[in-house]
Design a protein around this motif. Sequence first.
Motif, PDB file in Angstrom:
ATOM      1  N   UNK A   1       0.854  -1.187   0.000  1.00 19.93           N
ATOM      2  CA  UNK A   1       0.000   0.000   0.000  1.00 19.93           C
ATOM      3  C   UNK A   1       0.891   1.239   0.000  1.00 19.93           C
ATOM      4  N   UNK A   2       0.426   2.273  -0.674  1.00 24.67           N
ATOM      5  CA  UNK A   2       1.190   3.512  -0.774  1.00 24.67           C
ATOM      6  C   UNK A   2       0.936   4.372   0.457  1.00 24.67           C
ATOM      7  N   UNK A   3       1.998   4.734   1.176  1.00 28.50           N
ATOM      8  CA  UNK A   3       1.876   5.563   2.375  1.00 28.50           C
ATOM      9  C   UNK A   3       1.933   7.033   1.990  1.00 28.50           C
ATOM     10  N   UNK A   4       0.894   7.792   2.377  1.00 31.37           N
ATOM     11  CA  UNK A   4       0.845   9.225   2.097  1.00 31.37           C
ATOM     12  C   UNK A   4       1.631  10.028   3.119  1.00 31.37           C
ATOM     13  N   UNK A   5       1.548   9.633   4.383  1.00 32.44           N
ATOM     14  CA  UNK A   5       2.256  10.376   5.434  1.00 32.44           C
ATOM     15  C   UNK A   5       2.391   9.514   6.682  1.00 32.44           C
ATOM     16  N   UNK A   6       3.384   9.866   7.493  1.00 36.27           N
ATOM     17  CA  UNK A   6       3.607   9.194   8.778  1.00 36.27           C
ATOM     18  C   UNK A   6       3.858  10.264   9.831  1.00 36.27           C
ATOM     19  N   UNK A   7       3.089  10.231  10.912  1.00 38.99           N
ATOM     20  CA  UNK A   7       3.274  11.159  12.023  1.00 38.99           C
ATOM     21  C   UNK A   7       3.440  10.352  13.310  1.00 38.99           C
ATOM     22  N   UNK A   8       4.190  10.909  14.242  1.00 40.16           N
ATOM     23  CA  UNK A   8       4.405  10.244  15.528  1.00 40.16           C
ATOM     24  C   UNK A   8       4.156  11.254  16.643  1.00 40.16           C
ATOM     25  N   UNK A   9       3.364  10.861  17.635  1.00 43.93           N
ATOM     26  CA  UNK A   9       3.158  11.737  18.778  1.00 43.93           C
ATOM     27  C   UNK A   9       3.086  10.907  20.055  1.00 43.93           C
ATOM     28  N   UNK A  10       3.290  11.550  21.213  1.00 46.84           N
ATOM     29  CA  UNK A  10       3.336  10.803  22.480  1.00 46.84           C
ATOM     30  C   UNK A  10       1.978  10.201  22.846  1.00 46.84           C
ATOM     31  N   UNK A  11       2.035   9.105  23.567  1.00 46.40           N
ATOM     32  CA  UNK A  11       0.831   8.505  24.136  1.00 46.40           C
ATOM     33  C   UNK A  11       0.719   9.052  25.561  1.00 46.40           C
ATOM     34  N   UNK A  12      -0.163  10.027  25.764  1.00 52.98           N
ATOM     35  CA  UNK A  12      -0.211  10.779  27.020  1.00 52.98           C
ATOM     36  C   UNK A  12      -0.420   9.918  28.271  1.00 52.98           C
ATOM     37  N   UNK A  13      -1.274   8.879  28.226  1.00 52.78           N
ATOM     38  CA  UNK A  13      -1.476   8.100  29.463  1.00 52.78           C
ATOM     39  C   UNK A  13      -0.220   7.388  29.965  1.00 52.78           C
ATOM     40  N   UNK A  14       0.738   7.107  29.047  1.00 52.40           N
ATOM     41  CA  UNK A  14       1.926   6.359  29.450  1.00 52.40           C
ATOM     42  C   UNK A  14       3.085   6.706  28.521  1.00 52.40           C
ATOM     43  N   UNK A  15       4.117   7.412  29.002  1.00 50.73           N
ATOM     44  CA  UNK A  15       5.238   7.829  28.157  1.00 50.73           C
ATOM     45  C   UNK A  15       6.068   6.668  27.610  1.00 50.73           C
ATOM     46  N   UNK A  16       5.815   5.453  28.091  1.00 47.67           N
ATOM     47  CA  UNK A  16       6.538   4.309  27.562  1.00 47.67           C
ATOM     48  C   UNK A  16       6.056   3.934  26.161  1.00 47.67           C
ATOM     49  N   UNK A  17       4.953   4.550  25.757  1.00 50.08           N
ATOM     50  CA  UNK A  17       4.381   4.262  24.444  1.00 50.08           C
ATOM     51  C   UNK A  17       4.279   5.529  23.604  1.00 50.08           C
ATOM     52  N   UNK A  18       4.095   5.349  22.304  1.00 49.06           N
ATOM     53  CA  UNK A  18       3.814   6.466  21.416  1.00 49.06           C
ATOM     54  C   UNK A  18       2.828   5.994  20.348  1.00 49.06           C
ATOM     55  N   UNK A  19       2.269   6.954  19.635  1.00 49.93           N
ATOM     56  CA  UNK A  19       1.281   6.656  18.603  1.00 49.93           C
ATOM     57  C   UNK A  19       1.889   6.932  17.235  1.00 49.93           C
ATOM     58  N   UNK A  20       1.829   5.963  16.352  1.00 50.08           N
ATOM     59  CA  UNK A  20       2.248   6.153  14.965  1.00 50.08           C
ATOM     60  C   UNK A  20       0.984   6.278  14.115  1.00 50.08           C
ATOM     61  N   UNK A  21       0.867   7.404  13.437  1.00 51.86           N
ATOM     62  CA  UNK A  21      -0.298   7.667  12.588  1.00 51.86           C
ATOM     63  C   UNK A  21       0.141   7.536  11.132  1.00 51.86           C
ATOM     64  N   UNK A  22      -0.455   6.595  10.435  1.00 52.83           N
ATOM     65  CA  UNK A  22      -0.083   6.325   9.044  1.00 52.83           C
ATOM     66  C   UNK A  22      -1.296   6.535   8.149  1.00 52.83           C
ATOM     67  N   UNK A  23      -1.119   7.324   7.094  1.00 51.71           N
ATOM     68  CA  UNK A  23      -2.171   7.490   6.077  1.00 51.71           C
ATOM     69  C   UNK A  23      -1.781   6.682   4.850  1.00 51.71           C
ATOM     70  N   UNK A  24      -2.674   5.799   4.436  1.00 55.68           N
ATOM     71  CA  UNK A  24      -2.403   4.964   3.274  1.00 55.68           C
ATOM     72  C   UNK A  24      -3.444   5.233   2.193  1.00 55.68           C
ATOM     73  N   UNK A  25      -2.993   5.150   0.939  1.00 60.98           N
ATOM     74  CA  UNK A  25      -3.861   5.481  -0.184  1.00 60.98           C
ATOM     75  C   UNK A  25      -4.733   4.283  -0.571  1.00 60.98           C
ATOM     76  N   UNK A  26      -5.675   4.001   0.298  1.00 56.41           N
ATOM     77  CA  UNK A  26      -6.671   2.969   0.030  1.00 56.41           C
ATOM     78  C   UNK A  26      -7.905   3.295   0.845  1.00 56.41           C
TER      79      UNK A  26
END
Length: 215
Positions: A163-188
């Motif tokens: 799948x073609x990835x349009x963008x990738x963003x990363x931001x903190x997971x506020x409830x627990x700093x041991x984790x983070x959120x990866x946001x991926x937009x795919x062209x489908x």
Amino acid sequence: MLVEEIMKDKVITLPAEETIGTALKLLNEHHIRHIPIIDEKKHVIGIVSDRDVRDASPSIFEEDTDPEELKNPIKSIMTSPVTTVHPLDFVEEVASIFYEQEIACVPVTRNEELVGIITEKDMLYTLIQLTGTHVQSSQIEVKVINRPGILPQVTQVFGKRKVNISSVLIYPYKPDPKYKIIVVRIQTMNPLPTIEDLKSEGYEVLWPKMPGMLS
């Protein structure tokens, strides 16, 4: 992304001795909100906004068609000194200037000479491009452990589906700093197979939340 890639290089300017009335006319004619004030060397010495001009103008209920207020020099209401940026600055860094200084426009200078301008609207459009929301796509949010090397591991899953990835963003997971959120937009418009792949690899998908599919 660099400032020179998004700035407008055709800038309406005025000298400091020009009148407020002239500034008002230019703002209305060109449908702009800011006018940099420059000297004979094109150095930025001030800036005026539509609000500055409006506050300095007489009330619309005034009968005088040639009020004295509009004959005052623009230097009497301009903001100075002015924050400027360079064409080779990063747009992401300029965004922090907009936020921290609560401004809506930044002149762009090279060797102190005005070469362009960036507005809030330009920044917003750039954000749309960077996030990939301007193209038809699906957004997937994955909660991952915050450790080196996790991003390529996650994107490998997308690669298997080709799948073609349009963008990738990363931001903190506020409830627990041991984790983070990866946001991926795919062209489908059908992200379900990719979501199932992510789950089978042990990743927690936070979005989209679909009954019967996601934990």
